[in-house]
Every structure is written in C-alpha cells, then in structure tokens.
Design an enzyme around this catalytic site. Structure first.
Site, mmCIF file in Angstrom:
data_model
loop_
_atom_site.group_PDB
_atom_site.id
_atom_site.type_symbol
_atom_site.label_atom_id
_atom_site.label_comp_id
_atom_site.label_asym_id
_atom_site.label_seq_id
_atom_site.Cartn_x
_atom_site.Cartn_y
_atom_site.Cartn_z
ATOM 1 N N CYS A 88 2.879 4.429 3.968
ATOM 2 C CA CYS A 88 2.642 4.852 5.355
ATOM 3 C C CYS A 88 2.820 3.763 6.411
ATOM 4 C CB CYS A 88 1.229 5.424 5.480
ATOM 5 S SG CYS A 88 0.875 6.793 4.370
ATOM 6 N N HIS A 127 -2.632 4.825 11.860
ATOM 7 C CA HIS A 127 -2.501 3.969 10.679
ATOM 8 C C HIS A 127 -1.721 2.682 10.938
ATOM 9 C CE1 HIS A 127 -2.234 3.925 5.981
ATOM 10 N NE2 HIS A 127 -3.148 3.100 6.474
#
Length: 545
Positions: free
Chosen positions: A105, A161
């Site tokens: 990610c 994130h």
C-alpha cells in the site's frame, strides 16, 4: 471647432485606455490558459482528448484507487466478478494492459502523490505502521498541492496511509481542501476502528482505537455505516456542491477491497450459488459494492453537468491478497511479492473528452503509478513542473494519441532490509557479478525483460480463483536461488526463467540495479513509539508529535 477636437481626443484617449486594459487582461488570461488548451488539443482535431468544454479552465480529474484489488477481479477479465460500471467505463476508455504499481500500500500511494520511486522517498521497505513516527517526506510537493497551484479544488475521501504521527503529515496539510476517511492502512469497515498489530509490533500489544477523520477532527458519526458507502456519499456531496466553473480534483481512495472481509449481506446474494468459498464470496460482494459506488459517483457527475468535462482514472494500489479471497490469475504471485501478480495492476482511463479513435482501445505501453503525477499536473492541468526531478513520465501523448511512451524502464523496488536467512547459499549466478548482489530483494523491468533478485519466501506460485476449474500451480524455490530473468512480453506469467541462458542480459540489468541503488535515499523505517497508543489519546488514533 476646438471643442470638437478636444472631445474627439478625449474619446480616442478613453478608447486607447480601454483597448490597453482589454489587451493586458487577455494577455494575462492567455498565458494562464494557453498551456492547458495546447496540452488538450494537441493540434490534430479528432485525435486523443479534445479541448476542455470550458475554455476558462482545465478538465476535472477523478482518481479512483481500489485497495488490494486483484488483476483477475474485474468483470472484463473474469465474468464471475460483477463489475458492470467498471466494465462500462473501461470499455469507453483506454484499458492499461502493461500498467504497474507497488506490491504493497504505502509505496504505491507515495509514488502517486510524489511522482518518485520509493527508493527516492525512503519508503522502500514495508509500509508505514500506525505507531511509527514516519510519513511521506514533507519537503516533497504532493499531487494535490501542485493541482491547487493550477487552480483546482482538491478533495479526498478514503484511505490515506502515508503517515500521521504529526499533523503536518495529514491530507489537509498536504494539499487537500477536505478529507474524510482513515489515516491508517486498514480498519473495520463498519466500526472504523483498527487494532495495532503486525509488522514491527510486539504481538502482546493489543492496541485499538477509532480511526476516522473529517478534516482534522476525529468522528464516530459514521459508526455502523459501511466504509464504501460513506466514501461514495461524501464524494457525491462534494460533486453536488461544486462550482463547475472551477476545476475539481477528487481522490477517491476506497478502503475496499482490503481486509477485514466485510460487506452488507445484500451484496453477497448474487454470488451465493456461483462462489462456494466464503472468503472469495465476501470479496466478490465487496467488489460488487465498490462497483456500485463508482457508478453512483459517475451518475452524480453527469447529473451535475461535470461528466462531459472530466478525466477519470481507475487503479489498484497493489496486487490482490490471494490469502484473503483475491485473484491475480493467470499471473504469478500475490500482494507483497515482486512477481507480476503483486505489481501488475488493473487500470484504465476514461473521459467524454476522449476521441472516438482512442475509445475502446487497449494500451500496452509501459506505465507506472508514478507517471500519474506529471501526467495529471502537466498533461491534464497544463501546469508546469519545470525543474522538478521525477521518476514518473508524462504519458499524456500516449493517452491522447497512442504515441509510444518514453518509458522503457521501470524499477519495481530495491529493499535492502529484506535479506535471505544466514543459511541460504549464494546463487552461482551471483558469484559471477560484483555490481549488484542478487541476495538483495529487488526487481526491475527494462523493455521486454524483467529481473527479480533476492529471497522470495512466500506466494511464489500461480493461484487460480475458487470459482475456476483450473488448477493452481506451486513453485518451489531451490536453496540458494536468488536471481530470475523473464521475457515478460512473451511470458507474462513468469513460467520460464532465462537467467542461465542470457548471462549478458542478466549482467546488464544487475548494472542498472546497481545504478539505482547508488542513488537511493536511506530507508525510513523507524522503531515504534509507545506514545502512539490510542489509550493515551482517548481511544483514538491521533498524532503524537
């Protein structure tokens, strides 16, 4: 007579002044708008993207990022998946068949936001874990910051994130006018809480807290509402209130289809008889729900009169997690791996501004997620990036007219912190080359060729989806094996390792890896900080510096 002359002189003076004002205004307007019109028109009428419907501003941009979405999990590749909206949008646009992201990610999101490889941001190892004092380096101008310079309204909904240990790292301090979503890498899709486990955490620390923000403020107003619905509804509200004369950038970063595997029961019904495996069935339901959300967003764009002047990009952030219901079949590997199943992504571009010549086409040009940074800023927005050193390429001409991309090489990663066990023997090929140790975890693509090096510990096989009659194929890595070479154009499944047959190509690609490694930034992977514990912040994941 003198009076008439004086009157005429005064009128001429006023006229001259008015013309001067008009000229200066036009000149100012022309130099602000001309790069946009030039980039969009590209000279030849009917080729590629047409000029913006509104000459006063560049097109709107909608970037949709799916989380952990498998290569085989879109309807046009696998009919078992119900994605009618995504299928329609892709069919109307350009499917990207040679499109790459990172295997996990944080690095993918960092490359999207900065236009730089992760070796140049320090984020080449793992992800940013919740208690790590780390974020996308603050000296890097982000995609929304540059688009704001170009006059865009910038909004984000979904998963960030990219670090949150101090508020300077948060989305609304990195260029977004508004943000609704999660700061961490995952969380409960209904309760919007997250446990702090995995990665560098001691397993005995069951940290848990609320992770949902509206701007800088924590909120539990959405508790019990499914994350995909929350994200889509916020985006629809932004579209409804937006002044369409101002360019709009929407970053829609879905939490789906990342674990935990959760979805409202109604989305499981279409798969009750067709998919028996529970994880795969829930995953399919999450995909179906996400597809519906994309459809609702595009409907709202049309209803508000924005769609005809919008460029939409859809992308996954990494390969699907084959242990959690996803499928990258027929590609090798899974999320977290450098095999094609970890890095080759679902991606497409669509827009009513796309010419008939480009609609419904498939691009096999080499494209990386870092390319969106210069493409959207320079190509779509018409804003300058002069003097900015990037790893991404402006692929606007590739999308606009099908021109070959300037990109011939793509660094997948070099991670010096992933090393083989001390008992792992040296590869015989590695002994013949001193430029780059093949014990280093890395991969690079150059034209047709791909080299993979280092210790490949998990998910090295080919994994068919649960609904398929085809059999998965295991792959055993022999002790000491640490270099592979593939002709990806001929062998996209990575079946045939040519490292022994093509020593000259192996040597060339190892030299390319050495060149990248010599210019890499130090790895940013700090130890965990106990001050991050939500227990010290009222049960909320919050900044602590």
């Amino acid at each position: 007579m003198a009076s008439i002359i004086r009157t005429r002189s005064f009128v001429l003076l006023l006229s001259s002044a008015a013309l001067l004002i008009i000229y200066l205004a036009f000149e100012r307007y022309f130099w602000r708008v001309a790069p946009v019109v030039s980039a969009l028109s590209g000279g030849a009428a009917g080729v590629g993207f047409q000029p913006s419907r509104n000459p006063r501003r560049p097109p709107h941009i909608v970037f949709i990022l799916a989380d952990d979405y498998g290569f085989n999990d879109i309807g046009y590749r696998n009919p078992a998946m119900r994605t009618p909206n995504l299928d329609y949008l892709a069919a109307e646009g350009i499917k990207l068949d040679n499109y790459y992201v990172q295997p996990i990610c944080t690095p993918s999101r960092a490359q999207l936001m900065s236009g730089k490889y992760q070796i140049h941001t320090g984020l080449q190892h793992s992800i940013i874990w919740p208690p790590q004092p780390n974020c996308l380096p603050l000296d890097l101008p982000t995609l929304p910051q540059k688009l704001k310079e170009a006059g865009y309204a910038t909004h984000m909904a979904g998963k960030w994130h990219l670090g949150f240990y101090k508020k300077e790292c948060w989305p609304t301090n990195r260029g977004f006018d508004s943000f609704l979503g999660i700061l961490l890498g995952k969380g409960d899709h209904f309760l919007h809480t997250e446990e702090g486990g995995g990665g560098p955490y001691p397993s005995t620390w069951p940290w848990e807290g609320l992770d949902f923000r509206d701007g800088l403020q924590s909120t539990n107003a959405y508790s019990g509402i499914y994350s995909t619905h929350v994200i889509a509804e916020r985006v629809e509200n932004i579209i409804e209130k937006h002044d369409k004369d101002k360019p709009l950038f929407l970053y829609v970063s879905f939490q789906a289809v990342h674990t935990p595997l959760q979805v409202p029961e109604s989305y499981l019904q279409p798969f009750e008889s067709s998919i028996q495996d529970e994880k795969r069935r829930i995953y399919a339901g999450m995909t179906y729900c996400m597809d519906e959300a994309v459809g609702n967003i595009t409907k709202k764009l049309k209803k508000q009169g924005l769609w005809d002047d919008t460029v939409l990009v859809f992308s996954s952030d990494n390969g699907g997690n084959i242990d959690q219901g996803a499928s990258n079949w027929p590609l090798r590997g899974s999320k977290t791996t450098l095999w094609e199943g970890g890095v080759r992504a679902v991606g497409f571009v669509t827009s009513p501004l796309l010419s008939e010549r480009m609609k419904g086409t498939v691009s096999r040009e080499l494209i990386d997620i870092s390319d969106w940074y210069p493409t959207l800023i320079e190509g779509v927005a018409g804003w300058t990036l002069s003097g900015t050193k990037l790893d991404g390429y402006n692929i606007w001409e590739t999308l606009r007219s099908g021109k070959p991309s300037a990109r011939v090489e793509l660094l997948h990663n070099i991670d010096p912190l992933i090393t083989p066990p001390s008992t792992w023997p040296n590869d015989s090929i590695a002994a013949a080359h001193n430029s780059f140790s093949t014990r280093t975890y890395a991969a690079l693509r150059y034209k047709d060729w791909k080299i993979v090096t280092g210790y490949q510990s998990i998910n090295n096989g080919w994994y068919s989806p649960a609904e398929s009659s085809e059999q998965s194929v295991a792959s055993e890595i022999l002790p000491g094996k640490s270099v592979w070479l593939f002709n990806i154009t001929r062998d996209p499944r990575e079946f045939h390792d040519l490292s022994n047959q093509e020593p000259a190509i192996v040597n060339f690609l190892l030299e390319r890896l050495e060149s990248y490694q010599s210019g890499a930034s130090p790895v940013l992977y700090p130890d965990i900080d106990t001050k991050a514990n939500p227990a010290g912040h009222g049960g909320i994941w919050d900044s602590w510096e």
